[in-house]
Design an enzyme around this catalytic site. Structure first.
Site, mmCIF file in Angstrom:
data_model
loop_
_atom_site.group_PDB
_atom_site.id
_atom_site.type_symbol
_atom_site.label_atom_id
_atom_site.label_comp_id
_atom_site.label_asym_id
_atom_site.label_seq_id
_atom_site.Cartn_x
_atom_site.Cartn_y
_atom_site.Cartn_z
ATOM 1 N N HIS A 187 121.232 123.868 35.222
ATOM 2 C CA HIS A 187 120.472 122.764 35.821
ATOM 3 C C HIS A 187 119.475 122.177 34.819
ATOM 4 O O HIS A 187 118.271 122.345 34.949
ATOM 5 C CB HIS A 187 119.770 123.230 37.097
ATOM 6 C CG HIS A 187 120.719 123.428 38.235
ATOM 7 N ND1 HIS A 187 121.083 124.671 38.710
ATOM 8 C CD2 HIS A 187 121.401 122.530 38.986
ATOM 9 C CE1 HIS A 187 121.939 124.521 39.702
ATOM 10 N NE2 HIS A 187 122.153 123.240 39.891
ATOM 11 N N HIS A 227 118.690 113.780 40.461
ATOM 12 C CA HIS A 227 118.985 114.579 41.655
ATOM 13 C C HIS A 227 118.604 116.058 41.535
ATOM 14 O O HIS A 227 118.519 116.744 42.546
ATOM 15 C CB HIS A 227 120.462 114.456 42.033
ATOM 16 C CG HIS A 227 121.351 115.365 41.234
ATOM 17 N ND1 HIS A 227 121.714 115.102 39.940
ATOM 18 C CD2 HIS A 227 121.911 116.547 41.539
ATOM 19 C CE1 HIS A 227 122.468 116.076 39.495
ATOM 20 N NE2 HIS A 227 122.608 116.991 40.436
HETATM 21 ZN ZN LIG Z 1 123.225 119.040 40.490
#
Ligand SMILES: [Zn+2]
Ligand SMILES: *[C@@H]1O[C@H](CO)[C@@H](O)[C@H](O)[C@H]1NC(C)=O
Length: 463
Positions: A187, A227
């Site tokens: 991430h 996001h």
């Molecule tokens: Zn993602």
């Protein structure tokens, strides 16, 4: 911060820190204990998403030992306690202390022209499905997200359409990119850039492209880029069980997604990117971004899948309706977020290894703090091929089967489904190969390149 114009966790000036020290000397705090629970997990109110502050590491520095001593023995106000904790947060969050010099678009000019030339060449093929985002990130010196977004905003004429200020746009995108944790194996800002590139491919689907308004495109790209911003590298159950402040702030529901959204809103307002727009319009943009980002909560997958399936069964999607277009943007973002297994094997495999590495790190933290090890997070028990086959069967395949249907099916959808099935088969062969008996028979077992796959994947022309 009024001095360096960064928000507090990334404030690069020393004034904040000095200020807290002066206050500490003059008004040492009272009952300001650092709370630890039974497992020794530090529970401190913090604004950022960092999951744990490792006191062992911090305490080894004499400076912090001194801070601890002041904190534990003297009377004063709680607010000062906050300040000193903000110093610890600063230690943890500071890009400088993490060995990362903040990157500005200026550094682009310092790069070898050859690299930038290659990056520019890659951008000319940004709509191809086998776009190598890892290579692009290296060629742009870690600025893939900013560079890609600026390019796509230009391609769509969004800067002109929304009369955006280039300086504010750069500031906003730079903040978003910086707030991704580059030490997360998965991430991080490269994942955001990857999702943005996939989103761009989906926005170009013939079924969709003609119908989308500039606002739809703007929202789709912005939501994709932001996001997962400030993702702590651990999942929601972990934040809940360690009583992280974000879990209580968002009441155990869509904790991470809410944080990604609210952080994005904070950066939008701080950069002033939308400040020239009418208030109702910028509010609407903030709300729609929230609705898109919250749709990426994987625990709500069934809800979206059932609605999508129903629409497709009844053939009642009307893309002239803004609400239906918004729904399709939600689905497109969900697809972009989990599209790794639909990429060509060489890219797909790297993402798989990264996401599993992030799971394993959470498992290691849980082991270290005597917490129950979460599903998929045990490196000894959960192999990469096992995690991937499960993820593909339960999450990715059901979603992309419907997307495939929606696009009627497009050339891109057929390509993605083909690669999804190849990759799934490959992971399940690897899963068998890794079972103890198989490894004993042939410890060198290596998955051979499936015959003909290089031909199929040699797709500079794949849309
Ligand atoms: Zn993602
Ligand atoms: C969130 O979960 C924790 C741990 O299960 C629980 O103690 C707390 O009451 C929950 N909070 C809310 C708002 O549901």
């Amino acid at each position: 911060c009024a001095v360096c114009y960064h928000r507090p966790p990334v404030c690069v000036c020393v004034f904040n820190t000095l200020f807290s020290f002066i206050l500490l000397f003059c008004f040492p705090p009272a009952d300001c204990k650092l709370n630890t629970d039974h497992a020794g997990v530090l529970l401190v109110e913090r604004r950022g998403s960092y999951p744990l502050i490792d006191l062992q590491i911090l305490k080894s520095r004499s400076l912090l030992g001194f801070l601890d001593w002041i904190l534990s023995c003297s009377p004063a106000a709680n607010s000062i306690c906050r300040l000193s904790l903000s110093f610890q947060r600063y230690c943890h969050a500071s890009r400088l202390l993490r060995g990362l010099v903040p990157r500005t678009p200026v550094s682009l000019h310092l790069l070898d022209d050859g690299y930038l030339g290659q990056a520019a060449h890659m951008l000319s093929k940004v709509a191809t499905w086998n776009f190598d985002i890892f290579l692009f990130d290296r060629l742009t010196n870690g600025n893939s997200l900013v560079t890609l977004m600026c390019h796509l905003f230009n391609v769509y004429g969004l800067i002109h359409h929304f009369q955006l200020d280039m300086v504010k746009l750069h500031r906003f995108l730079g903040m978003v990119q910086e707030d991704y944790h580059s030490q997360n194996p998965y991430h991080n800002a490269v994942h955001a850039a990857d999702v943005t590139q996939a989103m761009y491919c989906y926005l170009k689907e013939p079924k969709l492209a003609e119908q989308l308004s500039p606002l739809d495109v703007f929202l789709g790209l912005m939501a994709a880029a932001a996001h997962d911003v400030d993702h702590p590298g651990v999942n929601q159950p972990f934040l809940i069980k360690t009583r992280h402040h974000l879990a209580s702030l968002y009441q155990n529901t869509s904790v991470l997604e809410s944080h990604h959204w609210r952080s994005t809103v904070g950066m939008l307002r701080e950069s002033g990117l939308l400040s020239h727009l009418p208030a109702d319009m910028s509010q609407d943009i903030e709300q729609q971004l929230g609705s898109l980002i919250l749709a990426t909560d994987i625990s709500r997958q069934n809800e979206f899948l059932l609605t999508f399936r129903e629409h497709l069964d009844h053939r009642d999607l009307d893309l002239e309706l803004p609400s239906h277009r918004h729904f399709i943007l939600q689905i497109a973002l969900k697809c972009a977020d989990v599209c790794n297994p639909c990429r060509v094997w060489e890219l797909s495999r790297q993402w798989s290894e990264r996401v599993c590495e992030e799971f394993y790190r959470q498992g290691d933290l849980e082991r270290k703090f005597d917490l129950e090890i979460s599903p998929l997070c045990n490196q000894q028990a959960d192999s990469v091929p096992a995690i991937q086959t499960g993820f593909i069967s339960y999450i990715v395949e059901p979603l992309f089967e419907e997307w495939h249907r929606f696009t009627e099916p497009s050339l891109l959808s057929r390509t993605m489904m083909g690669q999804l099935h190849q990759n799934k088969a490959r992971w399940s062969r690897l899963r068998y190969a890794r079972t103890p008996s198989a490894t004993q028979m042939d410890p060198q077992v290596e998955e051979p390149e499936p015959a003909g796959s290089s031909g199929e994947e040699d797709g500079g022309d794949i849309p």
